[in-house]
Scaffold this motif. Sequence first.
Motif, PDB file in Angstrom:
ATOM      1  N   ALA A  68     -22.839 -23.811  -0.649  1.00  0.00           N
ATOM      2  CA  ALA A  68     -23.931 -23.508  -1.567  1.00  0.00           C
ATOM      3  C   ALA A  68     -23.852 -22.051  -2.003  1.00  0.00           C
ATOM      4  O   ALA A  68     -23.419 -21.190  -1.246  1.00  0.00           O
ATOM      5  CB  ALA A  68     -25.277 -23.774  -0.882  1.00  0.00           C
ATOM      6  N   GLY A  69     -24.291 -21.803  -3.189  1.00  0.00           N
ATOM      7  CA  GLY A  69     -24.376 -20.430  -3.658  1.00  0.00           C
ATOM      8  C   GLY A  69     -25.568 -19.728  -3.042  1.00  0.00           C
ATOM      9  O   GLY A  69     -26.495 -20.368  -2.529  1.00  0.00           O
ATOM     10  N   LEU A  70     -25.559 -18.405  -3.088  1.00  0.00           N
ATOM     11  CA  LEU A  70     -26.622 -17.607  -2.508  1.00  0.00           C
ATOM     12  C   LEU A  70     -26.547 -16.205  -3.090  1.00  0.00           C
ATOM     13  O   LEU A  70     -25.457 -15.659  -3.279  1.00  0.00           O
ATOM     14  CB  LEU A  70     -26.437 -17.535  -0.989  1.00  0.00           C
ATOM     15  CG  LEU A  70     -27.374 -16.620  -0.212  1.00  0.00           C
ATOM     16  CD1 LEU A  70     -28.798 -17.167  -0.239  1.00  0.00           C
ATOM     17  CD2 LEU A  70     -26.888 -16.486   1.229  1.00  0.00           C
ATOM     18  N   VAL A  71     -27.708 -15.642  -3.387  1.00  0.00           N
ATOM     19  CA  VAL A  71     -27.813 -14.216  -3.718  1.00  0.00           C
ATOM     20  C   VAL A  71     -28.696 -13.599  -2.652  1.00  0.00           C
ATOM     21  O   VAL A  71     -29.811 -14.073  -2.412  1.00  0.00           O
ATOM     22  CB  VAL A  71     -28.418 -13.986  -5.126  1.00  0.00           C
ATOM     23  CG1 VAL A  71     -28.666 -12.500  -5.368  1.00  0.00           C
ATOM     24  CG2 VAL A  71     -27.502 -14.557  -6.204  1.00  0.00           C
ATOM     25  N   LEU A  72     -28.194 -12.576  -2.010  1.00  0.00           N
ATOM     26  CA  LEU A  72     -28.908 -11.904  -0.936  1.00  0.00           C
ATOM     27  C   LEU A  72     -28.943 -10.419  -1.249  1.00  0.00           C
ATOM     28  O   LEU A  72     -27.909  -9.829  -1.554  1.00  0.00           O
ATOM     29  CB  LEU A  72     -28.188 -12.157   0.388  1.00  0.00           C
ATOM     30  CG  LEU A  72     -28.836 -11.589   1.637  1.00  0.00           C
ATOM     31  CD1 LEU A  72     -28.633 -12.539   2.802  1.00  0.00           C
ATOM     32  CD2 LEU A  72     -28.293 -10.228   1.981  1.00  0.00           C
ATOM     33  N   SER A  73     -30.123  -9.824  -1.191  1.00  0.00           N
ATOM     34  CA  SER A  73     -30.213  -8.379  -1.414  1.00  0.00           C
ATOM     35  C   SER A  73     -30.408  -7.674  -0.085  1.00  0.00           C
ATOM     36  O   SER A  73     -31.213  -8.093   0.741  1.00  0.00           O
ATOM     37  CB  SER A  73     -31.360  -8.041  -2.371  1.00  0.00           C
ATOM     38  OG  SER A  73     -32.605  -8.407  -1.810  1.00  0.00           O
ATOM     39  N   CYS A  74     -29.607  -6.648   0.128  1.00  0.00           N
ATOM     40  CA  CYS A  74     -29.770  -5.776   1.291  1.00  0.00           C
ATOM     41  C   CYS A  74     -29.012  -4.488   1.009  1.00  0.00           C
ATOM     42  O   CYS A  74     -28.158  -4.440   0.133  1.00  0.00           O
ATOM     43  CB  CYS A  74     -29.294  -6.432   2.580  1.00  0.00           C
ATOM     44  SG  CYS A  74     -27.523  -6.542   2.797  1.00  0.00           S
ATOM     45  N   SER A  75     -29.329  -3.471   1.758  1.00  0.00           N
ATOM     46  CA  SER A  75     -28.744  -2.159   1.485  1.00  0.00           C
ATOM     47  C   SER A  75     -27.239  -2.138   1.708  1.00  0.00           C
ATOM     48  O   SER A  75     -26.518  -1.558   0.910  1.00  0.00           O
ATOM     49  CB  SER A  75     -29.424  -1.077   2.329  1.00  0.00           C
ATOM     50  OG  SER A  75     -29.381  -1.428   3.693  1.00  0.00           O
ATOM     51  N   ALA A  76     -26.744  -2.725   2.802  1.00  0.00           N
ATOM     52  CA  ALA A  76     -25.304  -2.755   3.104  1.00  0.00           C
ATOM     53  C   ALA A  76     -24.664  -1.392   2.837  1.00  0.00           C
ATOM     54  O   ALA A  76     -23.624  -1.290   2.194  1.00  0.00           O
ATOM     55  CB  ALA A  76     -24.612  -3.866   2.318  1.00  0.00           C
ATOM     56  N   LEU A  77     -25.285  -0.346   3.357  1.00  0.00           N
ATOM     57  CA  LEU A  77     -24.893   1.016   3.017  1.00  0.00           C
ATOM     58  C   LEU A  77     -23.498   1.406   3.492  1.00  0.00           C
ATOM     59  O   LEU A  77     -22.819   2.191   2.833  1.00  0.00           O
ATOM     60  CB  LEU A  77     -25.913   2.008   3.589  1.00  0.00           C
ATOM     61  CG  LEU A  77     -27.332   1.911   3.043  1.00  0.00           C
ATOM     62  CD1 LEU A  77     -28.260   2.849   3.803  1.00  0.00           C
ATOM     63  CD2 LEU A  77     -27.365   2.189   1.553  1.00  0.00           C
ATOM     64  N   LYS A  78     -23.091   0.895   4.627  1.00  0.00           N
ATOM     65  CA  LYS A  78     -21.811   1.306   5.210  1.00  0.00           C
ATOM     66  C   LYS A  78     -20.778   0.192   5.125  1.00  0.00           C
ATOM     67  O   LYS A  78     -21.114  -0.990   5.155  1.00  0.00           O
ATOM     68  CB  LYS A  78     -22.003   1.702   6.677  1.00  0.00           C
ATOM     69  CG  LYS A  78     -22.901   2.910   6.865  1.00  0.00           C
ATOM     70  CD  LYS A  78     -23.035   3.268   8.332  1.00  0.00           C
ATOM     71  CE  LYS A  78     -23.942   4.475   8.529  1.00  0.00           C
ATOM     72  NZ  LYS A  78     -24.039   4.837   9.968  1.00  0.00           N
ATOM     73  N   ARG A  79     -19.522   0.594   5.065  1.00  0.00           N
ATOM     74  CA  ARG A  79     -18.422  -0.369   5.004  1.00  0.00           C
ATOM     75  C   ARG A  79     -18.486  -1.326   6.191  1.00  0.00           C
ATOM     76  O   ARG A  79     -18.308  -2.526   6.048  1.00  0.00           O
ATOM     77  CB  ARG A  79     -17.090   0.380   4.966  1.00  0.00           C
ATOM     78  CG  ARG A  79     -15.842  -0.473   5.176  1.00  0.00           C
ATOM     79  CD  ARG A  79     -15.601  -1.374   3.988  1.00  0.00           C
ATOM     80  NE  ARG A  79     -14.502  -2.285   4.202  1.00  0.00           N
ATOM     81  CZ  ARG A  79     -13.334  -2.193   3.592  1.00  0.00           C
ATOM     82  NH1 ARG A  79     -13.084  -1.204   2.760  1.00  0.00           N
ATOM     83  NH2 ARG A  79     -12.412  -3.089   3.807  1.00  0.00           N
ATOM     84  N   ARG A  80     -18.749  -0.799   7.383  1.00  0.00           N
ATOM     85  CA  ARG A  80     -18.763  -1.685   8.552  1.00  0.00           C
ATOM     86  C   ARG A  80     -19.902  -2.707   8.474  1.00  0.00           C
ATOM     87  O   ARG A  80     -19.763  -3.816   8.991  1.00  0.00           O
ATOM     88  CB  ARG A  80     -18.768  -0.903   9.852  1.00  0.00           C
ATOM     89  CG  ARG A  80     -19.985  -0.099  10.149  1.00  0.00           C
ATOM     90  CD  ARG A  80     -19.793   0.591  11.515  1.00  0.00           C
ATOM     91  NE  ARG A  80     -20.770   1.621  11.734  1.00  0.00           N
ATOM     92  CZ  ARG A  80     -20.622   2.899  11.421  1.00  0.00           C
ATOM     93  NH1 ARG A  80     -19.511   3.308  10.861  1.00  0.00           N
ATOM     94  NH2 ARG A  80     -21.576   3.764  11.665  1.00  0.00           N
TER      95      ARG A  80
END
Length: 161
Positions: A68-80
Amino acid sequence: MGVSGCGKSTVGQALASELDVPYIEGDLFHPDANVAKMSAGMPLNDDDRAGWLLALQAQIRAARQDDAGLVLSCSALKRRYRDLLRQGDPALRFAHLAGAKELISARMQARVNHYMPPSLLDSQFRDLEPLQDDEAGVTLDIGIAPELLVAQILGEVQRQA
């Protein structure tokens, strides 16, 4: 992805609507302790974010397993952090909403009923590691209208398909 106030929720909701897929607001997965810490003007550290990121990874993995498709918003600031999220779906792509600190600060000051105070913006920019060349995704300038950002993301998705 991006720092607080860059428009992740607005763009994410619009993108999910265009794609006719579910939208997940990553902020809703923060435990109460994280919300309390940010509300008190204290930045989160890697340990604070660990459980939150694993919860988001589980949402991504479930969508992948359901095909299924999904759009999720989050900061994800760092590569790790992004690497951890990609463990839920190796085909995960990111849209980094980037802009000037002054613009984002003004947006944060104008919003109401949000636990993230503008005083934490500096810590978010300090932690931010922009998308690297080997990461699937696109960096977009938030100085343009959200509907144009959505169109750019959709164009990128079509190019990568």
